[in-house]
Structures are given as C-alpha cells and as structure tokens.
Design a protein around this motif. Structure first.
Motif, mmCIF file in Angstrom:
data_model
loop_
_atom_site.group_PDB
_atom_site.id
_atom_site.type_symbol
_atom_site.label_atom_id
_atom_site.label_comp_id
_atom_site.label_asym_id
_atom_site.label_seq_id
_atom_site.Cartn_x
_atom_site.Cartn_y
_atom_site.Cartn_z
ATOM 1 N N ALA A 378 0.794 -1.131 0.144
ATOM 2 C CA ALA A 378 -0.076 -0.023 -0.091
ATOM 3 C C ALA A 378 0.878 1.352 -0.020
ATOM 4 C CB ALA A 378 -0.813 -0.014 1.084
ATOM 5 N N LEU A 379 2.113 1.072 0.062
ATOM 6 C CA LEU A 379 3.211 2.281 0.018
ATOM 7 C C LEU A 379 3.194 3.418 -1.035
ATOM 8 C CD1 LEU A 379 6.258 0.921 1.983
ATOM 9 C CD2 LEU A 379 4.220 2.251 2.846
ATOM 10 N N PRO A 380 2.666 3.064 -2.265
ATOM 11 C CA PRO A 380 2.728 3.917 -3.291
ATOM 12 C C PRO A 380 1.744 5.001 -3.034
ATOM 13 C CG PRO A 380 2.594 1.674 -4.308
ATOM 14 C CD PRO A 380 2.311 1.740 -2.791
ATOM 15 N N LYS A 381 0.681 4.870 -2.215
ATOM 16 C CA LYS A 381 -0.267 6.175 -2.032
ATOM 17 C C LYS A 381 0.666 7.145 -1.045
ATOM 18 C CE LYS A 381 -2.677 3.958 1.900
ATOM 19 N NZ LYS A 381 -3.854 3.361 2.191
ATOM 20 N N VAL A 382 1.534 6.494 -0.172
ATOM 21 C CA VAL A 382 2.386 7.366 0.591
ATOM 22 C C VAL A 382 3.210 8.283 -0.142
ATOM 23 C CG1 VAL A 382 3.967 7.586 2.376
ATOM 24 C CG2 VAL A 382 2.037 5.829 2.418
ATOM 25 N N ILE A 383 3.738 7.729 -1.286
ATOM 26 C CA ILE A 383 4.521 8.173 -2.091
ATOM 27 C C ILE A 383 3.862 9.474 -2.755
ATOM 28 C CG2 ILE A 383 6.492 8.019 -4.070
ATOM 29 C CD1 ILE A 383 6.682 5.257 -3.161
ATOM 30 N N ARG A 384 2.734 9.137 -3.536
ATOM 31 C CA ARG A 384 2.048 10.087 -4.176
ATOM 32 C C ARG A 384 1.813 11.449 -3.480
ATOM 33 N NH1 ARG A 384 0.122 8.423 -9.242
ATOM 34 N NH2 ARG A 384 -0.129 6.031 -9.479
ATOM 35 N N LEU A 385 1.285 11.112 -2.114
ATOM 36 C CA LEU A 385 0.945 12.183 -1.149
ATOM 37 C C LEU A 385 2.131 13.128 -0.866
ATOM 38 C CD1 LEU A 385 -1.472 10.289 1.231
ATOM 39 C CD2 LEU A 385 -2.068 12.155 -0.288
ATOM 40 N N ARG A 386 3.493 12.408 -0.659
ATOM 41 C CA ARG A 386 4.535 13.033 -0.040
ATOM 42 C C ARG A 386 5.313 13.873 -1.228
ATOM 43 N NH1 ARG A 386 5.665 13.679 5.342
ATOM 44 N NH2 ARG A 386 7.636 14.105 4.388
ATOM 45 N N VAL A 387 4.931 13.352 -2.500
ATOM 46 C CA VAL A 387 5.743 14.156 -3.636
ATOM 47 C C VAL A 387 4.767 13.953 -4.817
ATOM 48 C CG1 VAL A 387 7.465 13.872 -5.170
ATOM 49 C CG2 VAL A 387 7.912 12.684 -3.154
ATOM 50 N N PRO A 388 3.727 15.056 -4.780
ATOM 51 C CA PRO A 388 2.669 15.242 -5.579
ATOM 52 C C PRO A 388 3.175 15.472 -7.150
ATOM 53 C CG PRO A 388 2.692 17.143 -4.143
ATOM 54 C CD PRO A 388 3.650 16.078 -3.387
ATOM 55 N N ASP A 389 4.498 15.849 -7.156
ATOM 56 C CA ASP A 389 5.062 16.179 -8.484
ATOM 57 C C ASP A 389 6.093 15.208 -8.980
ATOM 58 O OD1 ASP A 389 3.692 18.730 -8.552
ATOM 59 O OD2 ASP A 389 5.569 19.560 -7.672
ATOM 60 N N ALA A 390 5.882 13.877 -8.356
ATOM 61 C CA ALA A 390 6.508 12.875 -8.680
ATOM 62 C C ALA A 390 6.722 12.503 -10.358
ATOM 63 C CB ALA A 390 6.297 11.587 -8.070
ATOM 64 N N LEU A 391 5.622 12.820 -11.125
ATOM 65 C CA LEU A 391 5.904 12.649 -12.590
ATOM 66 C C LEU A 391 7.069 13.330 -13.278
ATOM 67 C CD1 LEU A 391 4.211 11.137 -15.014
ATOM 68 C CD2 LEU A 391 2.845 13.527 -15.155
ATOM 69 N N GLN A 392 7.265 14.433 -12.503
ATOM 70 C CA GLN A 392 8.493 14.962 -13.047
ATOM 71 C C GLN A 392 9.710 14.775 -12.716
ATOM 72 O OE1 GLN A 392 7.429 17.379 -15.294
ATOM 73 N NE2 GLN A 392 5.058 16.948 -14.626
ATOM 74 N N ALA A 393 9.977 13.720 -11.504
ATOM 75 C CA ALA A 393 11.113 12.944 -11.268
ATOM 76 C C ALA A 393 11.643 12.257 -12.315
ATOM 77 C CB ALA A 393 10.962 12.233 -9.889
ATOM 78 N N SER A 394 13.190 12.516 -12.331
ATOM 79 C CA SER A 394 14.019 11.651 -13.198
ATOM 80 C C SER A 394 14.083 10.370 -12.933
ATOM 81 C CB SER A 394 15.103 12.297 -13.536
ATOM 82 O OG SER A 394 16.088 12.402 -12.195
ATOM 83 N N ILE A 401 12.626 13.353 -4.760
ATOM 84 C CA ILE A 401 12.621 12.001 -3.727
ATOM 85 C C ILE A 401 13.685 12.116 -2.442
ATOM 86 C CG2 ILE A 401 12.690 9.706 -3.812
ATOM 87 C CD1 ILE A 401 10.485 10.520 -5.248
ATOM 88 N N LEU A 402 14.788 12.095 -2.906
ATOM 89 C CA LEU A 402 16.144 12.041 -2.092
ATOM 90 C C LEU A 402 15.807 12.829 -0.987
ATOM 91 C CD1 LEU A 402 19.301 11.303 -4.070
ATOM 92 C CD2 LEU A 402 17.858 9.577 -2.856
ATOM 93 N N ASN A 403 15.374 14.216 -1.117
ATOM 94 C CA ASN A 403 15.337 15.075 0.082
ATOM 95 C C ASN A 403 14.239 15.135 0.699
ATOM 96 O OD1 ASN A 403 17.791 16.148 -1.035
ATOM 97 N ND2 ASN A 403 16.890 17.643 -2.275
ATOM 98 N N ASP A 404 13.247 14.214 0.615
ATOM 99 C CA ASP A 404 12.244 13.923 1.366
ATOM 100 C C ASP A 404 12.618 12.500 2.222
ATOM 101 O OD1 ASP A 404 9.771 12.907 2.457
ATOM 102 O OD2 ASP A 404 8.619 14.566 1.392
ATOM 103 N N GLU A 405 12.867 12.500 3.394
ATOM 104 C CA GLU A 405 13.287 11.340 3.993
ATOM 105 C C GLU A 405 12.116 10.264 3.984
ATOM 106 O OE1 GLU A 405 15.221 9.615 8.020
ATOM 107 O OE2 GLU A 405 14.415 11.510 8.069
ATOM 108 N N ALA A 406 10.964 10.659 4.281
ATOM 109 C CA ALA A 406 9.906 9.791 4.116
ATOM 110 C C ALA A 406 9.414 9.207 2.811
ATOM 111 C CB ALA A 406 8.455 10.168 4.714
#
Length: 443
Positions: A378-394, A401-406
């Motif tokens: 179920a952890l993907p939903k946490v990632i989406r919440l923590r990094v809403p702009d993850a689509l732009q991540a390389s 990603i790296l700078n957000d410890e969670a």
C-alpha cells in the motif's frame, strides 16, 4: 487548519520507574531541575558508577533533533573521580513528547528498550551496543527514560552516520550488511545458548502474535484495490521503478500471490512461529542508520547496534526483513543467498541450533510475502502524497525524492519488496510451503 502538534494528555513531570523505583524526569525541563543529584542516584542504582562516585557537574545539555518518538538530549557530565570505562558524553532519550500527539502515541516502544538496558550491560554481551547508564519505565503512564553513551560519529575511527536508504552513496555496501547480519545472528545465538542474563525469558517472553509480520486485515476486495494501486503506480511513474518491476504480467502474478497469501494467512503465520530454532531475542529494525561502523587493524568492518525500541523475541524473517528492507537492492538480488548463509553459519558457530540456509531463506520469504500484503504493497499512495510532482522526477535518485526522507524511505522499501517478490525462488517458496500443508498449489 489546526496545528498537528497538540497536547494529548496531562503533562507529568516525573514518573516512578517500575524496576528501580527511582523518580525519573519525564521531559527536558524536569531533567534540568533534577540535575546532578538525579544522575548520581540513577547511575549508582544502575551500577554505572560506584557508590563512592557521583556526577559532579553537567557541562552540556542540548536538544537532539530527529527521531520518531520522545524528545532526546545531548548530555555531557563530569564525575567526582574517574573510573575505568566511564563516558562523559552521553545521550538522553525520553519516551514522551507532550507537545506532539503522534510522537507521544509511540511512548510504549521504550518499555522493552528500558528492560533491555541492564541485559546489555551484562558481562560477555555478544555484540556492541551503546553502554547503558540508566534505563527504566513506568508502564502505567508510558513514561520512560534511557541514558546511554553517545556514539561519536565521524571521530576516533568511527565512520560518519549513514542515512537510511542512501546506500547508493557507499562504494561497496556489502561489508556493511555482512557486519549487520553477523551482529543479529550472534545476539540470537547468545539467547538460544543461554549466554544472556538468567531471567531473559521473564524479561522478554515470547508472544507469537507479535513475533512475526503485522496481521493481514484486508478483505479480498480491499486487497485487490491495493494491488491495482501498485499496478497503476508502475504505469504512471515507471521511472521510479527498475524496468523488470514495471511489466503488467508481474502485477498479474503479484495479485495472484497476494490473494493466496491472504487466504492462507493463518497457516503461514503458524509456519513462521512453528519452530523455536527460528525465533530469538533480536533487533527488529537493524537498518544502516541504526548502527555505527568502524574498521579493525586488518581493515575488517564491524558494527554496533543502537535504537532498541520494541526489542523482543522475533522470528528470523522479521529480523532479516528489518535489516535488509532498506538495503541496497543488490542485497536482494546478487547477495541475498550469501547473507542468509552468513546468518545461519554465525548463528550455529556462536551457540544457536544448526539451521539450513535454504530453510532460513524460505522462512524469510514467507515473512516478506505476509508483510508485503499487510503493509508494504500500500506504500505507493504514501509516495504520491509526499511527492505530488513525482511525475516530473527523473528517477528514484531525483532530489525531490532523495530530499524527502519519508518518500525516499518508503519508495526504497517498496522497491525492495517488489525486487524480492520477483525472484523465482520467492514463487517456489510459496508453492512449497502451502503445498506441504494443503497439497499442490494451483496457480
């Protein structure tokens, strides 16, 4: 929006330790007020200093940031006179955080850690841990205090502290996990061989319901939704996962496995606690950031383990997952068999029962599958919440990603779970264990 940091209970200044009977300060202000007189009484009662010695002066008392539970302090002291091995630079950990409801909710995690402190002081303790100067806990209020030596990261041959899920910054992570696995196996072996304190079973009785993975509470419809979320995550954000963990057929198999694990969760849970040879007192969260490392004169790497909250008798699957879940992915692909063999060998050589490495790997995989279904899928939903702009991540090493410890930690542990799940021997394990109980498994 209301402030998430709210008082959740009446602030108490002191609590009476259940073991020592000493009145302990419950927070920083009370600790400052108690001062040298409290430290002298506590250290004498714990055997940390002799009855003739005392804490003469506190020379430093500063807040220590971070952590997921109570407040912490850096403490430095002077003694009336020196004794062999006495440390002046210490670390203070409270179980309570009266200003933050979420952190204070975890206050009972220290109860077993305080109970572990005198065990770790016993002569011949098999692994290196921060020397305990005082530890006690009042169960009724959930109030505890732990004082240990302070690890001198970056000094006197000790490496700087390594952050969780940042093994990509280490040239060769393998020796670090060899050191961690060795420490876990030697502690487990010492317990099984009766080399710890005489009352270890009374201090840490086995609770089968808590020795292994978290319980699986999903119904079938909810679990299907969780796996669909994992499939959608791979479709929407493929750059965050290795190529072999993006294929639709992998998620078809993942769903079938997850449903099978859920259906047979009671049988699998019983399997994990079915042999005492695979259960011992151990650290449940031996990630690299909960350890410190140094090299001997032959340049061999060694480690000590800290942060013993929730220490208890656990299955070896839980101990291995607690160490390897945040490790470099190579530990789950190239080096897993060797690390599991290392645990089995160290366990036997230091007094534990002889266990088969293949059997230990099977035990580990069953734990991984159950823990995956219970929580990790179920952890993907946490990632989406923590990094809403993850689509732009390389990719997973993108700064957002790296700078957000969670986010970094959750993504890595989730990826390690999928990495282990994708192994052919993981699939074979499920078939073998369930087939032994129910006959051939049909997929």
């Amino acid at each position: 929006m209301s402030d998430p940091k709210i008082l959740t209970t009446e602030v108490i200044d002191y609590a009476c330790g259940d073991d020592t009977g000493i009145l302990m300060p419950a927070h920083e202000a009370a600790f400052r007020a108690a001062g040298e007189a409290f430290l002298t009484e506590a250290f004498r009662a714990f055997g940390s200093i002799s009855r003739m010695n005392s804490v003469a002066r506190i020379t430093r008392l500063d807040p220590c940031p971070g952590g997921s539970t109570g407040h912490k302090l850096f403490l430095s002291v002077e003694y009336a006179f020196d004794e062999p091995g006495l440390q002046r630079d210490l670390f203070v950990k409270f179980s309570r955080d009266f200003d933050d409801s979420r952190r204070d909710h975890a206050r009972h995690e220290m109860e077993s850690e305080a109970r572990f402190a005198p065990v770790s002081r016993a002569s011949g303790f098999p692994i290196r841990v921060p020397a305990a100067y005082f530890g006690d806990f009042e169960h009724a209020s959930g109030t505890g205090l732990l004082i240990t030596e302070r690890v001198a990261f970056g000094k006197d041959g000790i490496e700087a502290q390594h952050e969780k899920c940042c093994d990509h910054e280490i040239d060769d992570p393998l020796p670090y996990y060899q050191a961690l696995i060795t420490a876990l196996a030697r502690l487990a072996a010492a317990h099984k061989a009766g080399q710890l304190v005489d009352d270890i079973e009374e201090r840490f009785p086995l609770n089968p319901a808590r020795a292994g993975p978290d319980p699986i509470t999903y119904d079938e419809a909810a679990l299907r939704k969780v796996v669909e979320g994992a499939r959608q995550f791979a479709q929407d954000l493929p750059q965050l996962l290795p190529p072999d963990l993006r294929a639709p057929e992998f998620y078809d198999r993942l769903l079938a496995d997850a449903l099978m694990i859920r259906e047979h969760r009671d049988l699998l849970a019983q399997y994990l606690v079915g042999s005492q040879d695979f259960i011992a007192l151990c650290h449940w969260n031996a990630h690299i950031d909960n350890a410190w490392f140094w090299r001997d004169r032959q340049a061999a790497l060694h480690c000590g383990l800290m942060d013993w909250g929730r220490v208890s008798q656990i299955t070896f699957g839980a101990a291995l997952w607690g160490c390897l879940s945040a490790a470099h992915l190579d530990m789950g692909t190239r080096h897993l068999d060797a690390l599991i063999t290392l645990f089995a060998e160290e366990y036997r050589l230091h007094g534990g029962p002889a266990i088969d490495a293949d059997g230990l790997k099977q035990h580990f995989f069953v734990h991984v599958g159950m823990m995956g279904v219970a929580r990790v899928l179920a952890l993907p939903k946490v990632i989406r919440l923590r990094v809403p702009d993850a689509l732009q991540a390389s990719g997973p090493l993108d700064p957002m990603i790296l700078n957000d410890e969670a986010a970094r930690t959750v993504l890595h542990i989730y990826t390690m779970l999928l990495t282990l799940w994708s192994r052919p021997d993981f699939q074979n394990t499920l078939d073998r264990v369930l087939g032994a109980a129910n006959g051939p498994t049909v997929r």
